[in-house]
Design a protein around this motif. Structure first.
Motif, mmCIF file in Angstrom:
data_model
loop_
_atom_site.group_PDB
_atom_site.id
_atom_site.type_symbol
_atom_site.label_atom_id
_atom_site.label_comp_id
_atom_site.label_asym_id
_atom_site.label_seq_id
_atom_site.Cartn_x
_atom_site.Cartn_y
_atom_site.Cartn_z
ATOM 1 N N GLU A 54 -1.323 16.000 -10.698
ATOM 2 C CA GLU A 54 -1.068 16.200 -12.070
ATOM 3 C C GLU A 54 -1.186 14.885 -12.931
ATOM 4 O O GLU A 54 -1.941 13.920 -12.848
ATOM 5 C CB GLU A 54 0.003 17.306 -12.403
ATOM 6 C CG GLU A 54 -0.243 18.672 -11.568
ATOM 7 C CD GLU A 54 0.938 19.582 -11.747
ATOM 8 O OE1 GLU A 54 1.987 19.103 -12.042
ATOM 9 O OE2 GLU A 54 0.700 20.733 -11.194
ATOM 10 N N SER A 55 -0.065 15.073 -13.735
ATOM 11 C CA SER A 55 0.093 13.795 -14.530
ATOM 12 C C SER A 55 1.293 12.912 -14.068
ATOM 13 O O SER A 55 2.087 12.235 -14.769
ATOM 14 C CB SER A 55 0.448 14.150 -15.865
ATOM 15 O OG SER A 55 -0.623 15.010 -16.648
ATOM 16 N N ARG A 56 1.353 12.513 -12.900
ATOM 17 C CA ARG A 56 2.507 12.138 -12.156
ATOM 18 C C ARG A 56 2.161 10.402 -12.186
ATOM 19 O O ARG A 56 1.165 10.075 -12.702
ATOM 20 C CB ARG A 56 2.615 12.453 -10.692
ATOM 21 C CG ARG A 56 2.798 13.909 -10.545
ATOM 22 C CD ARG A 56 4.300 14.314 -11.219
ATOM 23 N NE ARG A 56 4.340 15.733 -10.876
ATOM 24 C CZ ARG A 56 5.546 16.683 -11.255
ATOM 25 N NH1 ARG A 56 6.175 15.898 -11.899
ATOM 26 N NH2 ARG A 56 5.722 17.731 -10.765
ATOM 27 N N GLN A 57 3.440 9.822 -11.978
ATOM 28 C CA GLN A 57 3.156 8.349 -12.061
ATOM 29 C C GLN A 57 3.768 7.671 -10.711
ATOM 30 O O GLN A 57 4.761 8.568 -10.192
ATOM 31 C CB GLN A 57 3.957 7.777 -13.377
ATOM 32 C CG GLN A 57 3.407 8.052 -14.325
ATOM 33 C CD GLN A 57 3.987 7.067 -15.600
ATOM 34 O OE1 GLN A 57 4.800 6.482 -15.566
ATOM 35 N NE2 GLN A 57 3.226 6.898 -16.857
ATOM 36 N N LEU A 58 3.334 6.451 -10.278
ATOM 37 C CA LEU A 58 3.789 5.930 -9.210
ATOM 38 C C LEU A 58 4.353 4.498 -9.655
ATOM 39 O O LEU A 58 3.559 3.924 -10.348
ATOM 40 C CB LEU A 58 2.770 5.894 -8.120
ATOM 41 C CG LEU A 58 3.168 4.809 -6.843
ATOM 42 C CD1 LEU A 58 4.458 5.330 -6.062
ATOM 43 C CD2 LEU A 58 1.912 4.650 -6.081
ATOM 44 N N GLU A 59 5.583 4.063 -9.276
ATOM 45 C CA GLU A 59 5.950 2.754 -9.593
ATOM 46 C C GLU A 59 6.069 2.041 -8.639
ATOM 47 O O GLU A 59 6.798 2.151 -7.378
ATOM 48 C CB GLU A 59 7.330 2.805 -10.228
ATOM 49 C CG GLU A 59 7.909 1.665 -10.908
ATOM 50 C CD GLU A 59 9.198 1.572 -11.325
ATOM 51 O OE1 GLU A 59 10.313 1.395 -10.823
ATOM 52 O OE2 GLU A 59 9.496 1.973 -12.538
ATOM 53 N N ILE A 60 5.406 0.620 -8.126
ATOM 54 C CA ILE A 60 5.279 0.122 -7.250
ATOM 55 C C ILE A 60 5.502 -1.457 -7.502
ATOM 56 O O ILE A 60 5.123 -1.835 -8.672
ATOM 57 C CB ILE A 60 4.126 0.137 -6.212
ATOM 58 C CG1 ILE A 60 2.881 -0.162 -7.050
ATOM 59 C CG2 ILE A 60 3.915 1.371 -5.676
ATOM 60 C CD1 ILE A 60 1.604 -0.294 -6.068
ATOM 61 N N MET A 61 5.818 -2.430 -6.547
ATOM 62 C CA MET A 61 5.930 -3.901 -6.666
ATOM 63 C C MET A 61 5.139 -4.443 -6.167
ATOM 64 O O MET A 61 4.366 -4.192 -4.845
ATOM 65 C CB MET A 61 7.292 -4.402 -6.456
ATOM 66 C CG MET A 61 8.439 -4.052 -7.288
ATOM 67 S SD MET A 61 8.316 -5.314 -8.766
ATOM 68 C CE MET A 61 8.280 -6.701 -8.016
ATOM 69 N N SER A 62 4.348 -5.735 -6.775
ATOM 70 C CA SER A 62 3.222 -6.444 -5.995
ATOM 71 C C SER A 62 3.752 -7.607 -5.042
ATOM 72 O O SER A 62 3.189 -8.021 -4.401
ATOM 73 C CB SER A 62 2.223 -6.898 -6.982
ATOM 74 O OG SER A 62 2.971 -7.825 -7.900
ATOM 75 N N GLU A 63 5.283 -7.496 -5.045
ATOM 76 C CA GLU A 63 5.925 -8.342 -4.088
ATOM 77 C C GLU A 63 5.383 -9.952 -4.338
ATOM 78 O O GLU A 63 4.895 -10.318 -5.261
ATOM 79 C CB GLU A 63 5.933 -7.741 -2.662
ATOM 80 C CG GLU A 63 6.681 -6.382 -2.803
ATOM 81 C CD GLU A 63 6.705 -5.698 -1.433
ATOM 82 O OE1 GLU A 63 5.971 -6.218 -0.543
ATOM 83 O OE2 GLU A 63 7.292 -4.518 -1.259
ATOM 84 N N SER A 64 5.363 -10.426 -2.920
ATOM 85 C CA SER A 64 4.816 -11.970 -3.092
ATOM 86 C C SER A 64 3.230 -11.937 -2.753
ATOM 87 O O SER A 64 2.772 -13.197 -2.359
ATOM 88 C CB SER A 64 5.712 -12.656 -1.813
ATOM 89 O OG SER A 64 5.313 -12.232 -0.324
ATOM 90 N N ALA A 65 2.707 -10.775 -3.040
ATOM 91 C CA ALA A 65 1.030 -10.870 -2.709
ATOM 92 C C ALA A 65 0.422 -10.332 -3.819
ATOM 93 O O ALA A 65 0.800 -9.358 -4.418
ATOM 94 C CB ALA A 65 0.975 -10.257 -1.320
ATOM 95 N N SER A 66 -0.887 -10.645 -3.899
ATOM 96 C CA SER A 66 -1.588 -10.131 -4.790
ATOM 97 C C SER A 66 -2.035 -8.839 -4.544
ATOM 98 O O SER A 66 -2.335 -8.429 -3.351
ATOM 99 C CB SER A 66 -3.036 -10.855 -4.860
ATOM 100 O OG SER A 66 -3.076 -12.280 -5.358
ATOM 101 N N LEU A 95 -4.256 -7.287 -9.393
ATOM 102 C CA LEU A 95 -2.941 -7.794 -9.958
ATOM 103 C C LEU A 95 -2.143 -8.901 -9.360
ATOM 104 O O LEU A 95 -2.306 -8.868 -8.080
ATOM 105 C CB LEU A 95 -2.036 -6.560 -10.244
ATOM 106 C CG LEU A 95 -2.544 -5.354 -10.823
ATOM 107 C CD1 LEU A 95 -1.810 -3.994 -10.909
ATOM 108 C CD2 LEU A 95 -3.014 -5.851 -12.421
ATOM 109 N N SER A 96 -1.697 -9.714 -9.935
ATOM 110 C CA SER A 96 -1.003 -10.874 -9.293
ATOM 111 C C SER A 96 0.280 -10.439 -8.678
ATOM 112 O O SER A 96 0.807 -9.456 -9.144
ATOM 113 C CB SER A 96 -0.880 -12.032 -10.671
ATOM 114 O OG SER A 96 0.208 -11.565 -11.673
ATOM 115 N N PRO A 97 0.999 -11.292 -8.136
ATOM 116 C CA PRO A 97 2.236 -11.235 -7.242
ATOM 117 C C PRO A 97 3.414 -10.987 -8.161
ATOM 118 O O PRO A 97 3.323 -11.379 -9.440
ATOM 119 C CB PRO A 97 2.350 -12.249 -6.437
ATOM 120 C CG PRO A 97 0.959 -13.091 -6.252
ATOM 121 C CD PRO A 97 0.338 -12.693 -7.609
#
Length: 217
Positions: A54-66, A95-97
């Motif tokens: 549906e209209s959900r979202q996910l939050e993640i980190m790119s950490e030390s890698a692209s 996206l950048s690290p």
């Protein structure tokens, strides 16, 4: 000549990270999922499949890698800091690290399906890159740098292909849709194969509209 080594990652044995907002299937160790046989090989540190409802979202980190996002179904909204982008199938976003990334499903009546890859490569430029799978039965280049080469191909049933490794030592193959025979191994959707020291990988689609991803690094 170095010995060829193959490791098969079955899709049903991937780690599952699940919540109210999403389901994520991880091929390599990530967050709370750990298996001794699923350690990533640098510079390739993450390969995961995600579903947003549906209209959900996910939050993640790119950490030390692209971070590379590859939508398969649906449309995604991507927010990093004050920057907002929208991407659809046949586009990828780099996206950048070390960024906090908010990923949203733009189509509330549909479930979005997309993949994330993390690669340690400081030469990648942030941005959206478009590609077209109009040329069937061949691998289409998506991204390439001095570190890796990423390809995607849409195949008709019984069509064959070859992925040369060239100067890279590792080749990662994943089945995005359908059934293939890869290096004499039957592989279905979300099965992956890591080849080390192989000069090339031969494959054949065993179903219509089969999609295969390859990453040489």
């Amino acid at each position: 000549m170095s010995k060829e080594i193959y490791q098969l990652f079955k899709g049903e044995l991937r780690g599952l990270i699940q919540g109210l907002q999403r389901r994520s299937f991880v091929t390599f160790n990530q967050e709370n999922y750990f298996d001794e046989s699923r350690k990533p090989i640098e510079p390739f540190t993450q390969f995961s499949e995600h579903y947003l409802y549906e209209s959900r979202q996910l939050e993640i980190m790119s950490e030390s890698a692209s971070l590379i996002l590859l939508p398969i179904e649906g449309e995604l909204s991507i927010q990093t800091g004050e920057t907002n982008r929208t991407i659809s199938p046949q586009q990828i976003l780099v996206l950048s690290p070390n960024q906090l990334i908010h990923i949203g499903n733009c189509l509330p009546l549909e479930t979005s399906r997309f993949y994330t890859l993390q690669i340690i490569d400081d030469t990648l430029e942030t941005g959206i890159y478009s590609f077209h799978l109009t040329e069937r039965n061949e691998l289409i280049p998506l991204l390439e740098s001095g570190v890796f080469q990423l390809n995607l191909g849409l195949y008709d049933g019984r069509k064959e292909g070859v992925q040369p490794v060239n100067e890279k030592k590792h080749l990662f193959i994943s089945i995005i849709n359908g059934v293939f025979e890869v290096q004499n191994r039957l592989m279905e959707t979300n099965d992956s194969l890591l080849a080390i020291n192989a000069s090339e990988i031969e494959f054949e689609a065993l179903s219509e509209n089969a999609i295969i991803l390859s990453l040489a690094f």
